[in-house]
Design an enzyme around this catalytic site. Sequence first.
Site, mmCIF file in Angstrom:
data_model
loop_
_atom_site.group_PDB
_atom_site.id
_atom_site.type_symbol
_atom_site.label_atom_id
_atom_site.label_comp_id
_atom_site.label_asym_id
_atom_site.label_seq_id
_atom_site.Cartn_x
_atom_site.Cartn_y
_atom_site.Cartn_z
ATOM 1 N N ASN A 9 8.920 0.597 6.284
ATOM 2 C CA ASN A 9 10.356 0.541 5.994
ATOM 3 C C ASN A 9 11.044 1.604 6.850
ATOM 4 O O ASN A 9 10.953 2.792 6.555
ATOM 5 C CB ASN A 9 10.569 0.816 4.490
ATOM 6 C CG ASN A 9 12.038 0.939 4.135
ATOM 7 O OD1 ASN A 9 12.931 0.594 4.924
ATOM 8 N ND2 ASN A 9 12.305 1.427 2.933
ATOM 9 N N LYS A 11 14.107 2.130 7.226
ATOM 10 C CA LYS A 11 15.384 2.594 6.627
ATOM 11 C C LYS A 11 16.487 2.627 7.684
ATOM 12 O O LYS A 11 16.478 1.816 8.603
ATOM 13 C CB LYS A 11 15.192 3.951 5.941
ATOM 14 C CG LYS A 11 13.995 3.973 4.995
ATOM 15 C CD LYS A 11 13.996 5.166 4.090
ATOM 16 C CE LYS A 11 12.720 5.187 3.273
ATOM 17 N NZ LYS A 11 12.710 6.195 2.230
ATOM 18 N N HIS A 95 14.949 -1.625 -3.565
ATOM 19 C CA HIS A 95 14.470 -0.281 -3.213
ATOM 20 C C HIS A 95 15.249 0.760 -4.026
ATOM 21 O O HIS A 95 16.438 0.590 -4.285
ATOM 22 C CB HIS A 95 14.666 -0.030 -1.707
ATOM 23 C CG HIS A 95 13.938 1.182 -1.228
ATOM 24 N ND1 HIS A 95 14.426 2.461 -1.424
ATOM 25 C CD2 HIS A 95 12.752 1.328 -0.593
ATOM 26 C CE1 HIS A 95 13.569 3.323 -0.916
ATOM 27 N NE2 HIS A 95 12.540 2.670 -0.409
ATOM 28 N N GLU A 97 16.488 3.484 -3.262
ATOM 29 C CA GLU A 97 17.691 4.011 -2.594
ATOM 30 C C GLU A 97 18.857 3.042 -2.777
ATOM 31 O O GLU A 97 20.012 3.463 -2.890
ATOM 32 C CB GLU A 97 17.389 4.266 -1.104
ATOM 33 C CG GLU A 97 16.517 5.500 -0.941
ATOM 34 C CD GLU A 97 15.629 5.491 0.289
ATOM 35 O OE1 GLU A 97 15.867 4.703 1.218
ATOM 36 O OE2 GLU A 97 14.662 6.283 0.304
ATOM 37 N N GLU A 167 6.881 1.987 -6.539
ATOM 38 C CA GLU A 167 7.332 3.189 -5.828
ATOM 39 C C GLU A 167 7.932 4.185 -6.818
ATOM 40 O O GLU A 167 9.125 4.099 -7.140
ATOM 41 C CB GLU A 167 8.400 2.814 -4.794
ATOM 42 C CG GLU A 167 7.922 1.882 -3.713
ATOM 43 C CD GLU A 167 8.661 2.145 -2.401
ATOM 44 O OE1 GLU A 167 7.984 2.381 -1.395
ATOM 45 O OE2 GLU A 167 9.908 2.134 -2.396
ATOM 46 N N GLY A 173 9.597 10.066 -0.047
ATOM 47 C CA GLY A 173 10.143 11.036 0.905
ATOM 48 C C GLY A 173 9.962 12.481 0.493
ATOM 49 O O GLY A 173 10.567 13.383 1.076
ATOM 50 N N SER A 213 5.339 8.592 -0.093
ATOM 51 C CA SER A 213 4.611 9.610 0.666
ATOM 52 C C SER A 213 3.201 9.170 1.069
ATOM 53 O O SER A 213 2.250 9.960 1.019
ATOM 54 C CB SER A 213 4.577 10.940 -0.104
ATOM 55 O OG SER A 213 5.900 11.426 -0.286
#
Length: 251
Positions: A9, A11, A95, A97, A167, A173, A213
């Site tokens: 991904n 992003k 996702h 985010e 996730e 991250g 991660s």
Amino acid sequence: MRRVIIAGNWKMNKNISESIDLANSIKRSLYDIEEVEIVICPPFTSLSDVNEITMETNIKLGAQDCFWEKEGAFTGEVSAGMLKSVGCEYCIIGHSERRQFFGETNETVNKKLKVLLKENIKPIVCVGEKLEERKSGRTFDVIKDHVVNSLAGISKEEMVRTVIAYEPVWAIGTGVNATKEQAEEAHKYIRTLLGQMHGDDVAKSVRIQYGGSVKPENIKELILQEDVDGALVGGASLKADSFVQLVKNCL
Ligand code: PEP
């Protein structure tokens, strides 16, 4: 037997020339890998150019989101049909985010899921708890809410075409991945939920990726877990060396 799937991904990273460079490097290094399904998800602006590179190779193209309407006055949105026309075989939805910054909910994820399946694009549906939810013992409740409601109203055959990415938000991250035990516990629970929704045969066929991660150094121990079928990778997918090594470490 579930085939391991590693999806990168990217992003909101990589302009067109950077995307072309990265896609070419990945293709050069991984062109002969068949055991692992490899997906790269560049930003919308790079999809067409990257498709020229990955078309008719073992590297599959994915998008990072879509809208559920077919066409019309929806400024800034991209339909599943448009993604199909540019060569996408996969699309990430839900996702964290998007849930956190753009108002994505289980209901909107579910609408996107259905249009993607109709367009024959495989959805990668992200689910997972935030740190405070884990700390307060609500991990399983959050996972259940995401899985049951994001994946509602689809057939068994559609469920098998869908990939789930577990996730945990606290691992994305941050450099702190879920341990293999934490990942396996969550994945096993997701598979149990799938069994309740669609029966054991379907549950056994659905691939569940771990994301958060993931690096070349930790991928092996994660995919060795019974219910972990690959990874959705952010940071480590942005450099050819780390993404290539990560895929090779799955072999
Ligand atoms: C992600 O954003 O899906 C992700 C897993 O990111 P990272 O690998 O950087 O944690």
